[in-house]
Design a protein around this motif. Structure first.
Motif, PDB file in Angstrom:
ATOM      1  N   ASP A 133      -4.393  13.558   3.156  1.00 24.70           N
ATOM      2  CA  ASP A 133      -4.053  14.701   4.001  1.00 24.70           C
ATOM      3  C   ASP A 133      -3.041  14.241   5.041  1.00 24.70           C
ATOM      4  N   PRO A 134      -1.962  15.013   5.251  1.00 30.25           N
ATOM      5  CA  PRO A 134      -0.980  14.622   6.274  1.00 30.25           C
ATOM      6  C   PRO A 134      -1.599  14.329   7.635  1.00 30.25           C
ATOM      7  N   ALA A 135      -2.671  15.038   7.969  1.00 30.10           N
ATOM      8  CA  ALA A 135      -3.327  14.826   9.263  1.00 30.10           C
ATOM      9  C   ALA A 135      -3.965  13.449   9.365  1.00 30.10           C
ATOM     10  N   ASP A 136      -4.229  12.825   8.218  1.00 26.74           N
ATOM     11  CA  ASP A 136      -4.855  11.501   8.209  1.00 26.74           C
ATOM     12  C   ASP A 136      -3.832  10.366   8.127  1.00 26.74           C
ATOM     13  N   SER A 137      -2.556  10.697   8.210  1.00 25.10           N
ATOM     14  CA  SER A 137      -1.507   9.694   7.986  1.00 25.10           C
ATOM     15  C   SER A 137      -1.606   8.516   8.944  1.00 25.10           C
ATOM     16  N   ARG A 138      -1.743   8.810  10.221  1.00 22.91           N
ATOM     17  CA  ARG A 138      -1.813   7.735  11.215  1.00 22.91           C
ATOM     18  C   ARG A 138      -3.006   6.824  10.942  1.00 22.91           C
ATOM     19  N   LYS A 139      -4.161   7.435  10.700  1.00 24.22           N
ATOM     20  CA  LYS A 139      -5.382   6.665  10.460  1.00 24.22           C
ATOM     21  C   LYS A 139      -5.242   5.778   9.227  1.00 24.22           C
ATOM     22  N   MET A 140      -4.689   6.321   8.158  1.00 24.58           N
ATOM     23  CA  MET A 140      -4.573   5.580   6.905  1.00 24.58           C
ATOM     24  C   MET A 140      -3.545   4.454   7.010  1.00 24.58           C
ATOM     25  N   VAL A 141      -2.428   4.713   7.685  1.00 22.85           N
ATOM     26  CA  VAL A 141      -1.407   3.672   7.840  1.00 22.85           C
ATOM     27  C   VAL A 141      -1.942   2.531   8.698  1.00 22.85           C
ATOM     28  N   ILE A 142      -2.630   2.864   9.786  1.00 17.48           N
ATOM     29  CA  ILE A 142      -3.217   1.828  10.640  1.00 17.48           C
ATOM     30  C   ILE A 142      -4.251   1.022   9.863  1.00 17.48           C
ATOM     31  N   ALA A 143      -5.065   1.696   9.056  1.00 17.76           N
ATOM     32  CA  ALA A 143      -6.063   0.995   8.245  1.00 17.76           C
ATOM     33  C   ALA A 143      -5.385   0.036   7.267  1.00 17.76           C
ATOM     34  N   MET A 155       0.861  -1.184   0.000  1.00 19.38           N
ATOM     35  CA  MET A 155       0.000   0.000   0.000  1.00 19.38           C
ATOM     36  C   MET A 155       0.894   1.230   0.000  1.00 19.38           C
ATOM     37  N   THR A 156       0.611   2.178  -0.883  1.00 15.21           N
ATOM     38  CA  THR A 156       1.424   3.386  -0.995  1.00 15.21           C
ATOM     39  C   THR A 156       0.535   4.612  -0.957  1.00 15.21           C
ATOM     40  N   TYR A 157       0.861   5.524  -0.041  1.00 20.16           N
ATOM     41  CA  TYR A 157       0.160   6.795   0.049  1.00 20.16           C
ATOM     42  C   TYR A 157       1.143   7.930  -0.206  1.00 20.16           C
ATOM     43  N   ALA A 158       0.621   9.063  -0.618  1.00 20.79           N
ATOM     44  CA  ALA A 158       1.462  10.238  -0.854  1.00 20.79           C
ATOM     45  C   ALA A 158       0.786  11.469  -0.281  1.00 20.79           C
ATOM     46  N   TRP A 159       1.609  12.381   0.246  1.00 18.61           N
ATOM     47  CA  TRP A 159       1.082  13.668   0.688  1.00 18.61           C
ATOM     48  C   TRP A 159       0.928  14.596  -0.515  1.00 18.61           C
ATOM     49  N   PRO A 160       0.010  15.552  -0.445  1.00 15.03           N
ATOM     50  CA  PRO A 160      -0.108  16.548  -1.522  1.00 15.03           C
ATOM     51  C   PRO A 160       1.225  17.268  -1.736  1.00 15.03           C
ATOM     52  N   GLY A 161       1.571  17.513  -2.984  1.00 11.10           N
ATOM     53  CA  GLY A 161       2.830  18.184  -3.285  1.00 11.10           C
ATOM     54  C   GLY A 161       3.999  17.243  -3.441  1.00 11.10           C
ATOM     55  N   SER A 162       3.771  15.942  -3.248  1.00 11.11           N
ATOM     56  CA  SER A 162       4.857  14.974  -3.410  1.00 11.11           C
ATOM     57  C   SER A 162       5.284  14.897  -4.875  1.00 11.11           C
ATOM     58  N   VAL A 163       6.552  14.548  -5.079  1.00  5.98           N
ATOM     59  CA  VAL A 163       7.083  14.356  -6.431  1.00  5.98           C
ATOM     60  C   VAL A 163       7.543  12.907  -6.541  1.00  5.98           C
TER      61      VAL A 163
END
Length: 227
Positions: A195-205, A130-138
């Protein structure tokens, strides 16, 4: 102990103090699970850092510990000697091998740049569950400066005025419009831009979703790690 985004940063800072600037692994817990956290380190990635990350990934894989990678790398570090540059390339191949061979759960969070070896090893969906990215990532196999030399030669030739400024503007345009996290998601390189604020929630999910993962290597003795 549940580790939030802020606490995770503290863990990584502690690891930085203990292990030094080129050694950034840490063990922690998320939602009751032991997790191996890896931070690539901001900027260029040198051979020592890649070897240490590769060793930590293999250690985690030995004990089936999920690997959560925080990626912010602008590519391989450049040296002025052939010997040192060859060492960097060798370490990059070892890093890619370690991630690709690992059968444990692998979750990647791109918090800045995933360029070059970071892109190949852990910045895209090829070597992560699973791969997530923050807005503005390159997210790109090469920097914007290098990409436009290959892909946008006509735009460079057609540009007027200061050549250096024109290249800088085109590189920024490439990173914002082609190599950004949203386009990476469209191309299937990342699963979502969050959203960076959702990082913990998304990683745990993601860890919950992948908790039943069962994977195995091909029926042979072992692979041949590049050393």
């Amino acid at each position: 102990m549940h580790i939030g985004t802020g606490e995770l940063i503290v863990v990584l800072v502690v690891a930085l103090i203990i292990f030094g600037p080129s050694k950034l692994p840490a063990l922690g817990k998320m939602a009751g699970r032991t997790v191996a956290f890896i931070y690539t380190g901001k900027g260029d990635t040198c051979d020592n850092r890649m070897k240490k990350i590769a060793r930590f990934v293999r250690f985690a894989d030995c004990y089936n510990i999920p690997v959560v990678s925080l990626v912010d790398s602008t590519g391989l570090k450049l040296f002025d000697t052939v010997e040192r540059q060859m060492a960097v390339l060798s370490a990059a191949s070892t890093l890619v091998y370690a991630y690709s061979e690992a059968t444990t759960v692998k979750v990647t969070l791109v918090i800045g740049n995933a360029i070059g070896s970071a892109y190949v090893a852990m910045g895209g969906s090829a070597n992560a569950d699973m791969t997530y990215a923050w807005p503005g990532s390159v997210i790109s196999p090469m920097t914007g400066e290098a990409a436009i030399q290959i892909m946008w030669k006509d735009k460079i030739m057609a540009s007027k005025g200061d050549a250096v400024q024109a290249r800088e503007e085109l590189a920024a345009q490439y990173e914002a419009e082609v190599a950004d996290g949203v386009n990476a998601a469209v191309e299937g390189l990342v699963d979502d831009v969050i959203d960076p604020a959702d990082s913990r929630k998304m990683v745990i999910a993601a860890l919950e979703l992948l908790s039943s993962k069962r994977d195995s290597n091909p029926p042979k003795k072992h692979g041949n790690m590049p050393l």
